[in-house]
Design an enzyme around this catalytic site. Structure first.
Site, PDB file in Angstrom:
ATOM      1  N   THR A 126      28.248 -41.367  44.204  1.00  0.00           N
ATOM      2  CA  THR A 126      28.245 -41.632  42.921  1.00  0.00           C
ATOM      3  C   THR A 126      28.049 -39.801  42.330  1.00  0.00           C
ATOM      4  O   THR A 126      28.924 -39.536  41.470  1.00  0.00           O
ATOM      5  CB  THR A 126      27.217 -42.198  41.889  1.00  0.00           C
ATOM      6  N   SER A 155      19.622 -31.234  55.715  1.00  0.00           N
ATOM      7  CA  SER A 155      20.351 -29.724  55.509  1.00  0.00           C
ATOM      8  C   SER A 155      20.222 -29.219  54.135  1.00  0.00           C
ATOM      9  O   SER A 155      19.856 -28.060  54.191  1.00  0.00           O
ATOM     10  CB  SER A 155      22.138 -30.293  55.648  1.00  0.00           C
ATOM     11  N   ASP A 193      21.342 -33.806  46.522  1.00  0.00           N
ATOM     12  CA  ASP A 193      20.051 -33.506  47.320  1.00  0.00           C
ATOM     13  C   ASP A 193      19.300 -32.228  47.159  1.00  0.00           C
ATOM     14  O   ASP A 193      18.222 -32.144  47.001  1.00  0.00           O
ATOM     15  CB  ASP A 193      20.754 -33.255  48.665  1.00  0.00           C
TER      16      ASP A 193
HETATM   17  P1  NG1 Z   1      23.473 -37.003  53.107  1.00  0.00           P
HETATM   18  O1  NG1 Z   1      23.966 -38.418  53.817  1.00  0.00           O
HETATM   19  O2  NG1 Z   1      21.917 -37.103  52.801  1.00  0.00           O
HETATM   20  O3  NG1 Z   1      24.011 -35.948  53.568  1.00  0.00           O
HETATM   21  C1  NG1 Z   1      25.303 -37.003  51.249  1.00  0.00           C
HETATM   22  C2  NG1 Z   1      25.547 -35.952  50.315  1.00  0.00           C
HETATM   23  C3  NG1 Z   1      25.065 -36.158  48.744  1.00  0.00           C
HETATM   24  C4  NG1 Z   1      25.600 -37.671  48.393  1.00  0.00           C
HETATM   25  C5  NG1 Z   1      25.417 -38.868  49.519  1.00  0.00           C
HETATM   26  C6  NG1 Z   1      26.071 -39.985  49.109  1.00  0.00           C
HETATM   27  C7  NG1 Z   1      25.494 -33.573  50.822  1.00  0.00           C
HETATM   28  C8  NG1 Z   1      24.501 -32.366  51.237  1.00  0.00           C
HETATM   29  N1  NG1 Z   1      25.053 -34.656  50.602  1.00  0.00           N
HETATM   30  O4  NG1 Z   1      23.925 -37.152  51.597  1.00  0.00           O
HETATM   31  O5  NG1 Z   1      25.392 -35.186  47.852  1.00  0.00           O
HETATM   32  O6  NG1 Z   1      27.038 -37.681  48.081  1.00  0.00           O
HETATM   33  O7  NG1 Z   1      25.796 -38.188  50.966  1.00  0.00           O
HETATM   34  O8  NG1 Z   1      25.378 -40.520  48.216  1.00  0.00           O
HETATM   35  O9  NG1 Z   1      26.600 -33.381  51.023  1.00  0.00           O
END
Ligand code: NG1
Length: 403
Positions: free
Chosen positions: A34, A128, A171
Site C-alpha cells: 500500500t 536494506s 521501511d
Molecule cells: P521489503 O520486502 O521488506 O523490502 C518492500 C518495500 C516496502 C513495501 C513492501 C510491501 C523497499 C525498501 N521496501 O519491503 O516499501 O512496499 O515491500 O508492502 O522497497
C-alpha cells in the site's frame, strides 16, 4: 553487543571508534503493497538492527568494512553522482544515502566504520533500509544536517531508490522514527507517523521460510511490475469515475480517490473497466487500505481476535489477488494457525521471506512448536532456529551516539 564491532574496528583501523549508529529492521503488521500507492501501513521496528561504529573524517571519503567476510569493504567519495557498484552489491546501500544527502545538503564529511547486522537478509524485514538508515543517520549527524527523524526517514526513502527498487517509504520511516513498545500507523504524501501502543500481552511471531526474496534479483522486477500495474489500474478507474461524473478531475493518487468515492463505488468502476489481472491488483489495494484503517482502531482497543482476522484477510488478498505469496509462505501461515495463532500473514513484499503471526502469551509456545514440527524439522532447517523463528519486540528507531 557493540563490543565485537569495536574489536574489528581496532584491528582494521588501529584506533578506537568514537561513535555508534544503529537502525532497526521492521516487521509490517498489516498494510502490504500500500505504501507506494500512497496508502497507510502499520509496521513496528524490530530488536534486530544494523549497527556501525565509526570515526568521522575531515574529508569526503567513506570507508565501511563489513564484519561478514563475504562482503568486501565499501569505499567511495561522497558526491552528487556516485557510481553504483553491480546490482545488489551491498555497497550500493551505503552509497545511496551519501548521494541523496550530498544532493540536498552538500555534505562533505565521511567516516571510517565497521558494519554488522542481525536483520535476516532478503526476508521482508527491511535489512536494506536498516543499513541505509544507519549510514544516513551517521552522515547527517557528522555533517550537522538538522533534520527530524521522520524527515530523515522520508529522505532515506528517496535515497534507497538509487538501488533500483521503486519502494514506498514505510521501511525507512519506521526504522528512523519508531518508539519502543509501539507499532505505528504511517501515512504518506505528506509523510505522517502515529505511534500506537502494542498491548503488553500480544506476541508477534516472525517466521522465515528460508526462501530468499532478493530485491536485487527477480523479486525486484516482480515488485516494480506490481507498482506499475497499480498505477495503470488507477488511471483507468479514475477515468471511469470522471466519465460517470463522480470525480471532476483526475485525483492525485489512491488516497485522494478513496476519499472522494466509497470503496464499493471504486471497486464497481474497476469491475467495469479493468481486465481480470489488473482488477485483482486494484481490489487488493482498496481492501488492504480499509483493513489498515480498521486494524489501527483494533490495536488501540486491544481487540486481539479482530486484529487477527484482519491479518488472515490480508494474507488471503496477497495470495489470491496480489499473487505475491508462495507455497512456503502459505504453509507457514497454516502451521501458525494450526498452533493457535489468532492471525497470520506474509510480511514485506512476499515472494519468499517471512510471515508474522499474532498470538497471546498463553498460546505462543504451541505456535512455535507447530511451526518447528510442521515446517522446519521436515526441511532440516531447525538448527540455529532462533535465526529463523523469533518473537518481535517493538523497538526504538535509529540512534546515533558518542561511544
Ligand atoms: P521489503 O520486502 O521488506 O523490502 C518492500 C518495500 C516496502 C513495501 C513492501 C510491501 C523497499 C525498501 N521496501 O519491503 O516499501 O512496499 O515491500 O508492502 O522497497
Amino acid at each position: 553487543m557493540i563490543e565485537p564491532l569495536v574489536e574489528v574496528f581496532r584491528e582494521r583501523y588501529g584506533a578506537e571508534p568514537t561513535h555508534a549508529s544503529r537502525a532497526p529492521g521492521r516487521v509490517n503488521l498489516i498494510g502490504e503493497h500500500t505504501d507506494y500507492n500512497g496508502l497507510p501501513v502499520l509496521p513496528m521496528a524490530l530488536q534486530r538492527e544494523a549497527r556501525i561504529v565509526l570515526v568521522p573524517r575531515d574529508d569526503g571519503r567513506v570507508r565501511l568494512a563489513n564484519t561478514n567476510a563475504e562482503f568486501e569493504e565499501a569505499e567511495f567519495e561522497i558526491g552528487v553522482r556516485i557510481e553504483p557498484g553491480p546490482t545488489g552489491h551491498w555497497g550500493n546501500y551505503v552509497k545511496a544515502p551519501a548521494q541523496e544527502l550530498a544532493r540536498r545538503f552538500a555534505i562533505f564529511r565521511g567516516f571510517d566504520g565497521v558494519f554488522s547486522s542481525d536483520v535476516p537478509v532478503a526476508s521482508g524485514l527491511s535489512s536494506s533500509s536498516a543499513l541505509v538508515n544507519a549510514v544516513g543517520l551517521a552522515l547527517a549527524a557528522i555533517n550537522e544536517v538538522g533534520l527530524e527523524a521522520l524527515e530523515l526517514g522520508d529522505l532515506m526513502a528517496d535515497a534507497e531508490r538509487y538501488t533500483g527498487t521503486r519502494g514506498g517509504g514505510m521501511d525507512q520511516a519506521i526504522s528512523m522514527a519508531a518508539r519502543a513498545g509501539h507499532a505505528a500507523r504511517i501515512d504518506f504524501h505528506p509523510l505522517r507517523l502515529r505511534h500506537v501502543p502494542v498491548p503488553p500481552d500480544w506476541r508477534f511471531v516472525v517466521a522465515d521460510t528460508g526462501i530468499r526474496a532478493e530485491k536485487s534479483g527477480p523479486a525486484q522486477a516482480a515488485y516494480n511490475r506490481r507498482r506499475a500495474e497499480c498505477e495503470e489500474a488507477f488511471r483507468h478507474v479514475s477515468a471511469e469515475l470522471i466519465r460517470l461524473g463522480r470525480l471532476s478531475k483526475p485525483p492525485k493518487g489512491y488516497q485522494a480517490m478513496l476519499r472522494s468515492v466509497a470503496d464499493d463505488e471504486a471497486l464497481e468502476a474497476g469491475e467495469r473497466v479493468l481486465e481480470a489481472g489488473l482488477l485483482k491488483r486494484f481490489r487488493h489495494v482498496v481492501t488492504e487500505n480499509a483493513r489498515v484503517v480498521e486494524a489501527q482502531d483494533l490495536l488501540f482497543q486491544a481487540d486481539h481476535t479482530g486484529f487477527g482476522m484482519l491479518m488472515d484477510a490480508s494474507h488471503g488478498s496477497l495470495r489470491t489477488d496480489y499473487n505475491v505469496s508462495s507455497a512456503e509462505l502459505d504453509e507457514l501461515v497454516a502451521f501458525a494457525k494450526e498452533g493457535g495463532a489468532s492471525g497470520a500473514r506474509l510480511t514485506g513484499a512476499g515472494f519468499g521471506g517471512c510471515i508474522v503471526a499474532l498470538s497471546s502469551t498463553g498460546t505462543v509456545d504451541d505456535i512455535l512448536e507447530a511451526m518447528v514440527a510442521g515446517y522446519y524439522e521436515p526441511r532440516k532447517l531447525s538448527d540455529r532456529i532462533d535465526q529463523r523463528l523469533f518473537l518481535a519486540v517493538p523497538s526504538e528507531g535509529a540512534t546515533y551516539r558518542p561511544l
